[in-house]
Structure formats: C-alpha cells, structure tokens
Enzyme design. Structure first.
Site, short mmCIF file in Angstrom:
data_model
loop_
_atom_site.label_atom_id
_atom_site.label_comp_id
_atom_site.label_asym_id
_atom_site.label_seq_id
_atom_site.Cartn_x
_atom_site.Cartn_y
_atom_site.Cartn_z
N ARG A 1 0.83 -1.21 0.00
CA ARG A 1 0.00 0.00 0.00
C ARG A 1 0.87 1.26 0.00
O ARG A 1 0.55 2.23 -0.67
CB ARG A 1 -0.96 -0.01 1.19
CG ARG A 1 -1.93 1.17 1.16
CD ARG A 1 -3.04 1.05 2.16
NE ARG A 1 -2.53 0.90 3.51
CZ ARG A 1 -3.31 0.71 4.57
NH1 ARG A 1 -4.62 0.65 4.43
NH2 ARG A 1 -2.79 0.57 5.77
N LYS B 1 -2.99 6.18 1.94
CA LYS B 1 -2.90 6.66 3.32
C LYS B 1 -2.04 7.92 3.31
O LYS B 1 -0.85 7.89 3.60
CB LYS B 1 -2.27 5.56 4.18
CG LYS B 1 -3.01 5.32 5.46
CD LYS B 1 -2.48 4.08 6.14
CE LYS B 1 -2.67 4.12 7.61
NZ LYS B 1 -3.98 3.84 8.07
#
Length: 179
Positions: A39, A142
């Site tokens: 990620r 994120k």
C-alpha cells in the site's frame, strides 16, 4: 510535504504472541507488513515519490520494533505497539512538482484498544454531508489529506456522542436512501 501534502504513511500493529505450540514462548509479531509495504508503494506512486525498497521497508520496521521492544505491551490485554513508517517529500521548491528529495522514517508508540469501552457495540454516525474521499481521488492512499478532511466531521460526530463516522460515497446517497 508541508506545502503540497506529499506525505504518506502506514500503520502496523506489533503485539506479543504466546506460542502454545512452543512451550508458551512469547514472541513479538508484526501484522502483515508485506501488505503495508504494497500500500505504501502504491501511495508513493500516486504522490510521485520514490518508494523504499521492500527490503528497506521491512528492515526499518524490524529495527524500530527491536530497538523499542520494551514498549511492546504484554500479551493478551488488547494493547499493541503501533508502528508508523512515513515517506515525506521535501527539497527546495516552490511550485507543484514532484519533490526532489524525500525522507523515510519509522516511529513507534504503544496504543490501547481504539474502541475499548465499546463492549456492547459501536455508536457510529452515518456521515451524509461530507466525503472523506472523492470518486477518482486518493481514497485508497494513506496520505495526509485523507485524514485532515475527516477531522471536522469526526469532531462534530463526537459532539453528538458518536464514537466515529461511517463515510458514504456521496454519489450513491440521495436524500436518506441509497441508490
């Protein structure tokens, strides 16, 4: 990073695990660091930052946990050591361009159960006026902007005695009913 929000991070959980198959030996375990690396790599690509190598990412997490092993809470109480790798764009520039420099760091902090007092369920507010992420935007990354935009709705929900918000894709919500 400060001017244009080119900051991404991950949040890994490290906890103590008692291995009953190994005579009750206690071991520190980091939950799914490979997924967090994937990620972070995706987020780095989206923000035009060079991702750390997988080896560097995993080694930095390992070192941060080893050097702070005394902060890992005891097994079985729901506490954990929160591990936060961060990638920050930097360098001398004024203008919207990819950062010419970057910093990669990892810090840790002991944390408790996020909803420890919620033994009978969660009281969640359904946010229908504001969006945390826009369609086609950075919702899967994120990054700093995704959390800053959620702060005011969270504080408003807490004033109404809710524990947190559940954000909808507002494009699918119309006057109290889902399309």
């Amino acid at each position: 990073s400060l001017n244009y929000g080119t900051t991404i991070w991950e949040g890994l959980k490290c906890y103590r695990f008692i291995d009953e198959t190994d005579g009750g030996k206690e071991t520190a375990v980091v939950f799914r660091p490979d997924r967090n690396f994937a990620r972070m790599s995706n987020g780095a690509a989206e923000l035009c930052l060079p991702p750390p190598s997988k080896e560097l990412f995993l080694r930095a997490v390992q070192l941060a946990v080893q050097k702070n092993a005394h902060l890992i809470p005891p097994a079985g109480d729901g506490m954990k050591l929160y591990v936060r790798p961060m990638l920050l764009g930097s360098g001398q520039q004024l203008g919207l361009y990819p950062s010419p420099e970057f910093s990669f760091l990892v810090y840790v902090s002991p944390t408790g159960n996020y909803f420890k007092s919620a033994t009978t369920g969660l009281n969640i507010h359904l946010e229908t006026k504001r969006a945390r992420a826009a369609q086609g935007g950075m919702g899967a990354v994120k990054c700093s902007g995704n959390y800053a935009v959620a702060l005011k709705p969270l504080m408003d929900a807490k004033k109404q005695k809710f524990m947190d918000n559940l954000f909808l894709e507002l494009e699918t919500y119309k006057e109290g009913c889902l399309k």
